[in-house]
Design a protein around this motif. Structure first.
Motif, PDB file in Angstrom:
ATOM      1  N   TYR A  24      58.126  78.492  47.668  1.00 25.29           N
ATOM      2  CA  TYR A  24      58.586  79.182  46.463  1.00 25.29           C
ATOM      3  C   TYR A  24      59.579  80.242  46.922  1.00 25.29           C
ATOM      4  CZ  TYR A  24      54.478  77.388  43.905  1.00 25.29           C
ATOM      5  OH  TYR A  24      53.529  76.614  43.320  1.00 25.29           O
ATOM      6  N   ALA A  26      61.546  82.280  44.619  1.00 28.88           N
ATOM      7  CA  ALA A  26      61.635  83.432  43.714  1.00 28.88           C
ATOM      8  C   ALA A  26      60.555  83.316  42.643  1.00 28.88           C
ATOM      9  CB  ALA A  26      63.004  83.459  43.064  1.00 28.88           C
ATOM     10  N   GLN A  31      55.864  85.323  36.271  1.00 26.63           N
ATOM     11  CA  GLN A  31      55.306  85.939  37.473  1.00 26.63           C
ATOM     12  C   GLN A  31      55.929  87.320  37.696  1.00 26.63           C
ATOM     13  OE1 GLN A  31      56.220  82.819  40.270  1.00 26.63           O
ATOM     14  NE2 GLN A  31      54.674  81.458  39.393  1.00 26.63           N
ATOM     15  N   THR A  50      52.247  75.697  30.002  1.00 23.16           N
ATOM     16  CA  THR A  50      52.254  75.130  31.342  1.00 23.16           C
ATOM     17  C   THR A  50      53.683  74.801  31.748  1.00 23.16           C
ATOM     18  OG1 THR A  50      50.184  74.165  30.741  1.00 23.16           O
ATOM     19  CG2 THR A  50      51.150  73.361  32.740  1.00 23.16           C
ATOM     20  N   GLY A  51      53.974  74.990  33.007  1.00 18.59           N
ATOM     21  CA  GLY A  51      55.325  74.710  33.475  1.00 18.59           C
ATOM     22  C   GLY A  51      56.122  75.988  33.689  1.00 18.59           C
ATOM     23  N   THR A  52      55.554  77.118  33.271  1.00 18.34           N
ATOM     24  CA  THR A  52      56.268  78.387  33.409  1.00 18.34           C
ATOM     25  C   THR A  52      55.871  79.104  34.696  1.00 18.34           C
ATOM     26  OG1 THR A  52      54.498  79.430  32.151  1.00 18.34           O
ATOM     27  CG2 THR A  52      56.445  78.757  30.918  1.00 18.34           C
ATOM     28  N   GLY A  53      54.876  78.581  35.374  1.00 22.69           N
ATOM     29  CA  GLY A  53      54.375  79.252  36.580  1.00 22.69           C
ATOM     30  C   GLY A  53      53.262  80.234  36.263  1.00 22.69           C
ATOM     31  N   LYS A  54      52.625  80.054  35.116  1.00 22.92           N
ATOM     32  CA  LYS A  54      51.598  81.030  34.713  1.00 22.92           C
ATOM     33  C   LYS A  54      50.372  80.990  35.618  1.00 22.92           C
ATOM     34  CE  LYS A  54      49.719  78.175  30.995  1.00 22.92           C
ATOM     35  NZ  LYS A  54      48.412  77.706  31.314  1.00 22.92           N
ATOM     36  N   THR A  55      50.078  79.828  36.206  1.00 24.42           N
ATOM     37  CA  THR A  55      48.871  79.760  37.049  1.00 24.42           C
ATOM     38  C   THR A  55      49.001  80.719  38.235  1.00 24.42           C
ATOM     39  OG1 THR A  55      48.810  77.432  36.455  1.00 24.42           O
ATOM     40  CG2 THR A  55      47.259  78.149  38.124  1.00 24.42           C
ATOM     41  N   ASP A 313      50.469  68.451  35.665  1.00 23.62           N
ATOM     42  CA  ASP A 313      51.576  68.973  36.431  1.00 23.62           C
ATOM     43  C   ASP A 313      52.001  67.923  37.451  1.00 23.62           C
ATOM     44  OD1 ASP A 313      53.382  70.586  37.679  1.00 23.62           O
ATOM     45  OD2 ASP A 313      51.883  71.536  38.956  1.00 23.62           O
TER      46      ASP A 313
HETATM   47  P1  AMP Z   1      52.185  76.219  35.998  1.00 24.84           P
HETATM   48  O1  AMP Z   1      52.965  76.667  34.812  1.00 24.84           O
HETATM   49  O2  AMP Z   1      51.362  77.300  36.553  1.00 24.84           O
HETATM   50  O3  AMP Z   1      51.421  74.968  35.704  1.00 24.84           O
HETATM   51  O4  AMP Z   1      53.228  75.848  37.166  1.00 24.84           O
HETATM   52  C1  AMP Z   1      54.101  74.790  37.041  1.00 24.84           C
HETATM   53  C2  AMP Z   1      54.636  74.324  38.383  1.00 24.84           C
HETATM   54  O5  AMP Z   1      55.536  75.288  38.929  1.00 24.84           O
HETATM   55  C3  AMP Z   1      53.590  74.101  39.469  1.00 24.84           C
HETATM   56  O6  AMP Z   1      53.909  72.878  40.101  1.00 24.84           O
HETATM   57  C4  AMP Z   1      53.763  75.220  40.429  1.00 24.84           C
HETATM   58  O7  AMP Z   1      53.432  74.808  41.724  1.00 24.84           O
HETATM   59  C5  AMP Z   1      55.236  75.507  40.297  1.00 24.84           C
HETATM   60  N1  AMP Z   1      55.573  76.918  40.560  1.00 24.84           N
HETATM   61  C6  AMP Z   1      54.898  78.003  40.140  1.00 24.84           C
HETATM   62  N2  AMP Z   1      55.529  79.120  40.527  1.00 24.84           N
HETATM   63  C7  AMP Z   1      56.644  78.743  41.183  1.00 24.84           C
HETATM   64  C8  AMP Z   1      57.712  79.448  41.810  1.00 24.84           C
HETATM   65  N3  AMP Z   1      57.768  80.770  41.823  1.00 24.84           N
HETATM   66  N4  AMP Z   1      58.685  78.722  42.403  1.00 24.84           N
HETATM   67  C9  AMP Z   1      58.651  77.359  42.378  1.00 24.84           C
HETATM   68  N5  AMP Z   1      57.676  76.635  41.797  1.00 24.84           N
HETATM   69  C10 AMP Z   1      56.683  77.322  41.206  1.00 24.84           C
END
Ligand code: AMP
Length: 543
Positions: A24, A26, A31, A50-55, A313
């Motif tokens: 990752y 940035a 985040q 989902t898809g925004t990196g919220k996890t 995902d």
């Molecule tokens: P999420 O919205 O948490 O389901 O994350 C969606 C996807 O983005 C997942 O595959 C994560 O591994 C990826 N991800 C989360 N944060 C980042 C980041 N800062 N840079 C690149 N990929 C990311």
């Protein structure tokens, strides 16, 4: 000044190291916005899907908080609880905990339905730092005293709107009631219906509010296209589209579990790239296998229902195909969000039959966009015997055929406020009063284009017609197959109303009265905008 790099976030080195290992570069907007506040212990209300990196936005601060205060969890206790609606999401969050916590010595486990109780009970008995759970199984574990939530320091309620949709909200309230008063709480939801806003008020203390990619704005990088196609031709259209070599990895959405099986069966006969299916009636191991095959590229197509696909995902999805339009417009946004992730471009194709016009209208209202209409490619004729297989199952008797199938009556008068996917062969008086007259929807409002940008004769015909005033577009003849092939069945629809009802369907088979109603799954009438949500797809909660 906005945060541009992970180094600017106050994250400890083992987490920074894990982020570098995950490549990752940035932080995503959520985040960057959430992590600084969460590290300070603030509550958070996150409007994000989902898809925004919220996890990572919630997992990284949780890991840091727990490791900075390294007290081993007591037996049957957990220090952080992440509640999520589906098993797939639970497993994905667990994977994120493992990824971001790889250089820390914290434990995490998943408690979810569909798998045996005993291993979960044994793990809980030792106590865990982070518990990721779906509500149903967690409730059981709490009731049977296998876990005690009295020591929870951080609580995350993930995908709260889906919890509501899936009928988990009462369980969620009970789980919240068993948490200690002193804790950090986070709530994430893609949409904010009234019940969730109320829940947020009672759950969170002076939360910071973070909102990214509101659900009403569909990703700009997704090319959205619409095919007007009658139901019996949908399988042939799908098979045809799958011949396109640009389709690298596709998710095909079905509104119902039965429909998903049927699509897989029919597509599987011609498509050689491998077809997987996931829905709530599949065992957990079948679902995991299907997802793994899809992820690993062994199968290029995944047929899924909304709930089963929620939050999946998988990288590199080139196409999302809405075989059925969702009855809840927000689901459309969630569905197409499976593609065009992490900066990639994606394509979303939607099939809209005569019974789905109100759904389309709701989607376009929510997204404030009109979806580009694509001309239908030439489709092979229906194979012998195929017609029977393509027909949807019979609707149980007495299930609201008259009132548009809305279980709670919210879609009265044949399909909701916008003029519904009412039974087109039925008496016109059953149309809602303010259904738009079709002729008033000038074809020119929607650009029509041939596939792959070709100018075909069909397409030219359409373009010409599109430039004509709508009032000239009323054919005084029975509907023909070409009407559908031209990607515009409104002519056919108008012909129907002129007394050619039996010719409405694309393959010109007589439509039995009530068929289009009967095809709509139970309780799946279109939702009145702003009205109560129904749980989607007649699906049962997974957990
Ligand atoms: P999420 O919205 O948490 O389901 O994350 C969606 C996807 O983005 C997942 O595959 C994560 O591994 C990826 N991800 C989360 N944060 C980042 C980041 N800062 N840079 C690149 N990929 C990311």
């Amino acid at each position: 000044m906005s945060i541009q790099t992970f180094a600017e976030l106050d994250l400890i080195e083992p987490l920074q190291h894990a982020l570098r290992t995950a490549e990752y570069t940035a932080p995503t907007p959520i985040q960057a916005q959430a992590i600084p506040h969460l590290l300070k212990g603030r509550d958070l209300l996150g409007c994000a899907q989902t898809g925004t990196g919220k996890t990572a936005a919630f997992t990284l601060p949780i890991l840091q908080r727990l490791v900075n205060n390294p007290i081993p969890p007591k037996a049957k206790s957990v220090r952080a609880l992440i509640l999520t609606p589906t098993r797939e999401l639970a497993l994905q969050i667990a994977e994120s905990c493992a990824t971001y916590g790889r250089y820390l010595k914290l434990s995490h486990t998943v408690v979810m339905g569909g798998v045996g109780h005993v291993p979960q009970i044994k793990t809980l008995a030792r106590g865990v730092d982070i518990l990721i759970a779906t509500p149903g199984r967690l409730m059981e574990m709490v009731a049977d005293r296998h876990v005690n939530l009295g020591d929870v320091e951080v609580f995350v309620l993930d995908e709260a709107d889906r919890m509501l949709d899936m009928g988990f909200i009462r369980d969620v309230r009970k789980i919240i009631a068993s948490l200690p008063a002193s804790r950090q709480s986070l709530l994430f939801s893609a949409t904010m219906p009234g019940d969730i806003a109320k829940l947020a008020t009672s759950l969170l203390k002076e939360p910071i509010r973070v909102e990214v990619t509101p659900v009403a704005t569909t990703a700009e990088r997704i090319a959205q296209k619409l095919f007007y196609v009658e139901k019996p031709a949908k399988n042939r259209l799908l098979a045809k589209l799958m011949e396109d070599e640009a389709v690298g990895r596709a998710i095909v959405f079905s509104r119902t579990k039965h429909g998903a099986n049927k699509i897989a069966e029919v597509l599987g006969r011609s498509y050689k790239g491998g077809v997987e299916v996931i829905h709530g009636n599949k065992s957990q191991s079948a679902r995991q296998n299907a997802l793994e095959n899809f992820r690993a590229g062994k199968s290029r197509v995944l047929i899924a229902t909304d709930i089963a696909a929620r939050g999946i995902d998988v990288d590199g999805i080139t196409h999302v195909i809405n075989f059925d339009l969702p009855n809840e417009p927000e689901s459309y946004v969630h569905r197409i969000g499976r593609t065009a992730r992490a900066g990639a471009e994606g394509i979303a194709w939607s099939f809209c039959d005569g019974s789905e016009r109100a759904y389309l209208k709701d989607i376009e209202k929510l997204t404030r966009q009109r979806i580009f209409v694509e001309a239908l490619p030439d489709l092979p004729p229906l194979a012998r015997g195929e017609a029977v297989e393509e027909r949807a199952p019979r609707r149980p008797q007495g299930n609201g055929a008259k009132n548009g199938g809305g279980r709670n009556g919210s879609s009265r008068n044949g399909g909701g406020r916008h003029g519904g996917p009412a039974n087109k062969t039925s008496n016109r008086s059953s149309q809602p009063r303010h259904a738009e007259p079709r002729a008033a929807q000038a074809d020119g409002e929607r650009p029509v284009r041939a596939p792959q940008g070709e100018r075909t004769n069909d397409n030219r015909h359409n373009e010409n017609r599109a430039s004509r005033p709508a009032s000239n577009n009323k054919p005084q003849r029975p509907a023909r197959q070409e009407d559908f092939r031209n990607g515009d069945y409104r002519d056919a629809e108008r012909s129907n109303r002129n007394g050619n009802a039996g010719l409405y369907r694309a393959d010109a088979r007589p439509t039995p009265a009530g068929a289009s109603e009967g095809e709509r799954p139970r309780g799946q009438g279109p939702r009145r905008s702003g009205g109560p949500r129904r749980s989607g797809g007649g699906q049962r909660p997974n957990a």
